[in-house]
Design a protein around this motif. Structure first.
Motif, short mmCIF file in Angstrom:
data_model
loop_
_atom_site.label_atom_id
_atom_site.label_comp_id
_atom_site.label_asym_id
_atom_site.label_seq_id
_atom_site.Cartn_x
_atom_site.Cartn_y
_atom_site.Cartn_z
N UNK A 346 28.49 47.38 30.73
CA UNK A 346 27.50 46.52 31.38
C UNK A 346 28.07 45.15 31.73
N UNK A 347 29.25 44.84 31.25
CA UNK A 347 29.76 43.48 31.34
C UNK A 347 31.08 43.44 32.14
N UNK A 348 31.27 42.32 32.84
CA UNK A 348 32.56 42.04 33.47
C UNK A 348 32.70 42.46 34.92
N UNK A 349 31.63 42.91 35.55
CA UNK A 349 31.81 43.48 36.89
C UNK A 349 32.06 42.44 37.97
N UNK A 350 31.59 41.23 37.81
CA UNK A 350 31.93 40.19 38.78
C UNK A 350 33.43 39.90 38.76
N UNK A 351 33.99 39.80 37.56
CA UNK A 351 35.43 39.56 37.45
C UNK A 351 36.23 40.72 38.03
N UNK A 352 35.80 41.94 37.70
CA UNK A 352 36.51 43.12 38.19
C UNK A 352 36.44 43.19 39.71
N UNK A 353 35.25 42.98 40.28
CA UNK A 353 35.09 43.08 41.73
C UNK A 353 35.92 42.03 42.46
N UNK A 354 36.05 40.85 41.87
CA UNK A 354 36.88 39.80 42.50
C UNK A 354 38.33 40.25 42.61
N UNK A 355 38.87 40.83 41.54
CA UNK A 355 40.26 41.31 41.56
C UNK A 355 40.41 42.48 42.53
N UNK A 356 39.46 43.41 42.49
CA UNK A 356 39.52 44.57 43.40
C UNK A 356 39.49 44.11 44.85
N UNK A 357 38.61 43.15 45.15
CA UNK A 357 38.51 42.64 46.52
C UNK A 357 39.81 41.96 46.94
N UNK A 358 40.39 41.19 46.03
CA UNK A 358 41.65 40.50 46.34
C UNK A 358 42.78 41.49 46.62
N UNK A 359 42.88 42.53 45.78
CA UNK A 359 43.92 43.54 45.98
C UNK A 359 43.68 44.35 47.25
N UNK A 360 42.43 44.57 47.58
CA UNK A 360 42.11 45.34 48.79
C UNK A 360 42.58 44.64 50.05
N UNK A 361 42.56 43.31 50.03
CA UNK A 361 42.94 42.55 51.22
C UNK A 361 44.42 42.65 51.54
N UNK A 362 45.21 43.12 50.58
CA UNK A 362 46.65 43.28 50.82
C UNK A 362 46.98 44.66 51.40
N UNK A 363 45.99 45.53 51.51
CA UNK A 363 46.19 46.88 52.04
C UNK A 363 45.33 47.07 53.29
N UNK A 364 45.63 48.10 54.05
CA UNK A 364 44.91 48.37 55.29
C UNK A 364 43.76 49.34 55.02
N UNK A 440 42.33 43.09 33.40
CA UNK A 440 41.16 42.21 33.53
C UNK A 440 40.40 42.25 32.20
N UNK A 441 40.65 41.28 31.32
CA UNK A 441 39.93 41.27 30.04
C UNK A 441 38.50 40.77 30.23
N UNK A 442 37.57 41.39 29.54
CA UNK A 442 36.17 40.98 29.61
C UNK A 442 35.78 40.42 28.24
N UNK A 443 35.32 39.16 28.24
CA UNK A 443 34.90 38.51 26.99
C UNK A 443 33.56 37.83 27.20
N UNK A 444 32.81 37.71 26.13
CA UNK A 444 31.57 36.92 26.14
C UNK A 444 31.54 36.10 24.86
N UNK A 445 31.38 34.76 25.01
CA UNK A 445 31.31 33.84 23.87
C UNK A 445 32.53 34.00 22.97
N UNK A 446 33.69 34.25 23.61
CA UNK A 446 34.93 34.39 22.87
C UNK A 446 35.13 35.75 22.23
N UNK A 447 34.17 36.65 22.37
CA UNK A 447 34.27 37.99 21.79
C UNK A 447 34.83 38.95 22.83
N UNK A 448 35.94 39.60 22.50
CA UNK A 448 36.53 40.58 23.42
C UNK A 448 35.66 41.82 23.48
N UNK A 449 35.38 42.27 24.70
CA UNK A 449 34.54 43.45 24.90
C UNK A 449 35.38 44.64 25.33
N UNK A 450 36.20 44.47 26.38
CA UNK A 450 37.07 45.57 26.84
C UNK A 450 38.03 45.04 27.89
#
Length: 462
Positions: A346-364, A440-450
């Motif tokens: 349930x957590x971390x999808x904004x961070x993940x989507x940002x990286x995925x979008x950035x990597x996508x821009x380097x490909x056609x 892409x590490x996902x953390x909340x309040x300093x607690x590592x989630x995945x």
């Protein structure tokens, strides 16, 4: 109600909520895992209102209104001294219904239409017992509601079996088997099978195979004590121990209700609970498969449960924990690094989507590929992209959407995976070469989630 609002707007879609939202972006006659009504509704609502958590769970609000209005009608019909507010509070305080009225899964539609169907059938049967005829429109209305329940989830079969058992065991109702209206009602119910059969005819009856394999064809033969204990114990606590005390008292008490209602309630509860308990001993049964069993019992609980406060306090505590777990931090992350991988997603999808979008821009115009249907659905929802692909060893709806992968041949891709379903299992072998992963590490309040891992893959080979 406040907790429901917080959940509605603050909780990222559970993996299956996103999965069913994605079904709504690929409208079809039916689907592999479930019937189509939830997907149709999601497709219509997102087409009108766009993609948001407000839109995703708006159907839940509408079904909840219908659900509790039906309880109001039931309480008003059963006994003049029954308090509808107490019954409503008992239901809202039951963790099972707090969860499944809030999640945009199929269950909120299943229980709403099942309750409506049962109420209308009870009214028809009571009038039939009093005048020998009954109000035909109530019988047909019950059939329409039951058909919609079947279109929501196949568990509606337990409600239908409860209705049948009521007719069979009550001598004064057996003449209905010679009444053509009953068979017209059955025909109305069976209309729900039309879209499901159409889909299955074109897909080699895969839905039927899925449910047979899942429920009654165990991988290993023998009695399954673990699944049995899981089903019974979780059911005990997710409904609440105080409700089970009330259910037990109901079985021992002869209620002063001038209606067939308690008999219908008993048969739906007994048949569903007994059959699923047997299945749990043979294969596996999940606690929420029994969600229709308790529906009709709640309006009867005030007769035997004079002090609802312990149940309400219990339900409030569990509901607070659930909302924190879904919106703030998965509490299992405080206990273990591996426990409860589903909730961690349930957590971390904004961070993940940002990286995925950035990597996508380097490909056609790359493919977006993940290693499991859960991550594919969540990524598709976050990016509002219906074309994300899941490649895994599990048969799921993605296999039907991409039955012929040849048009994808030769394309490059951005690949997302995690430790739960590593890309090394199946995905990486589909490409000529892949890049080193970005973690892409996902953390909340300093607690590592995945951790999630984002790679680029070159030259997709179906």
């Amino acid at each position: 109600m406040l907790l429901r609002l917080i959940f509605w707007f603050a909780a990222f879609p559970n993996s299956d909520e996103a999965y069913y939202w994605l079904w709504g972006q690929h409208l079809d006659w039916s689907y592999y895992d479930h019937p189509p009504l939830q997907a149709w509704i999601q497709g219509i609502f997102s087409a009108i209102f766009g993609r948001s958590t407000f839109t995703l769970r708006l159907p839940n609000l509408l079904s909840s209104l219908a659900f509790f209005y039906t309880y109001f009608l039931i309480v008003r019909y059963l006994h003049k001294d029954l308090n509808v507010r107490v019954v409503t509070l008992l239901v809202l305080s039951t963790p099972l219904y707090f969860i499944f009225l809030a999640l945009a899964w199929h269950d909120h539609l299943l229980i709403t239409f099942s309750l409506i169907s049962a109420y209308l059938l009870v009214r028809f049967l009571d009038s039939y017992l009093s005048d020998g005829c009954g109000e035909t429109w109530r019988l047909y209305g019950s059939a329409i509601a039951l058909s919609l329940a079947f279109l929501s989830k196949y568990n509606a079969v337990f409600v239908a079996l409860g209705f049948f058992a009521t007719l069979m065991t009550q001598a004064r109702l057996r003449p209905l088997f010679r009444d053509r209206r009953l068979y017209i009602g059955i025909a109305i119910v069976l209309t729900c099978l039309i879209p499901i059969l159409i889909w299955n005819v074109y897909n080699d009856f895969q839905s039927l195979r899925y449910y047979v394999d899942r429920s009654v064809n165990p991988v290993v033969s023998g009695i399954k004590i673990g699944p049995f204990l899981g089903f019974t114990l979780v059911s005990f606590f997710i409904v609440s121990p105080f409700c089970w005390i009330g259910f037990y008292r109901l079985l021992k008490t002869r209620l002063s209700v001038n209606s067939i209602y308690p008999i219908v309630a008993f048969w739906i509860f007994a048949i569903s609970s007994i059959l699923l308990t047997i299945i749990s001993l043979m294969s596996a049964a999940l606690y929420y498969w029994n969600i229709t069993a308790y529906l009709l019992l709640f309006p009867l609980l005030p007769f035997v449960l004079k002090k609802p406060k312990p149940h309400v306090i219990y339900g409030l505590i569990i509901s607070v924990i659930i909302v924190i777990h879904y919106t703030v931090l998965p509490l299992s992350a405080l206990i273990s690094k591996d426990a409860d991988p589903d909730s961690r997603m349930l957590f971390g999808w904004k961070e993940v989507a940002t990286i995925v979008q950035s990597e996508s821009q380097t490909l056609n115009n790359p493919l977006l590929v993940t290693s499991d249907y859960r991550s594919a659905s969540a990524l598709a929802y976050q990016m509002n992209n219906r074309n994300v692909i899941a490649i895994s060893d599990r048969l799921d709806q993605f296999d039907f959407w991409y039955r012929d992968p040849r048009p994808l041949q030769g394309k490059d891709a951005v690949i997302l995976s995690d430790d739960w379903y590593p890309a090394e299992l199946m995905v990486l072998s589909k490409f000529d070469r892949t890049s080193e992963p970005i973690t892409v590490p996902v953390k909340r309040f300093g607690v590592w989630i995945k951790n999630y891992y984002v790679r680029k893959g070159y030259n997709f080979k179906p």
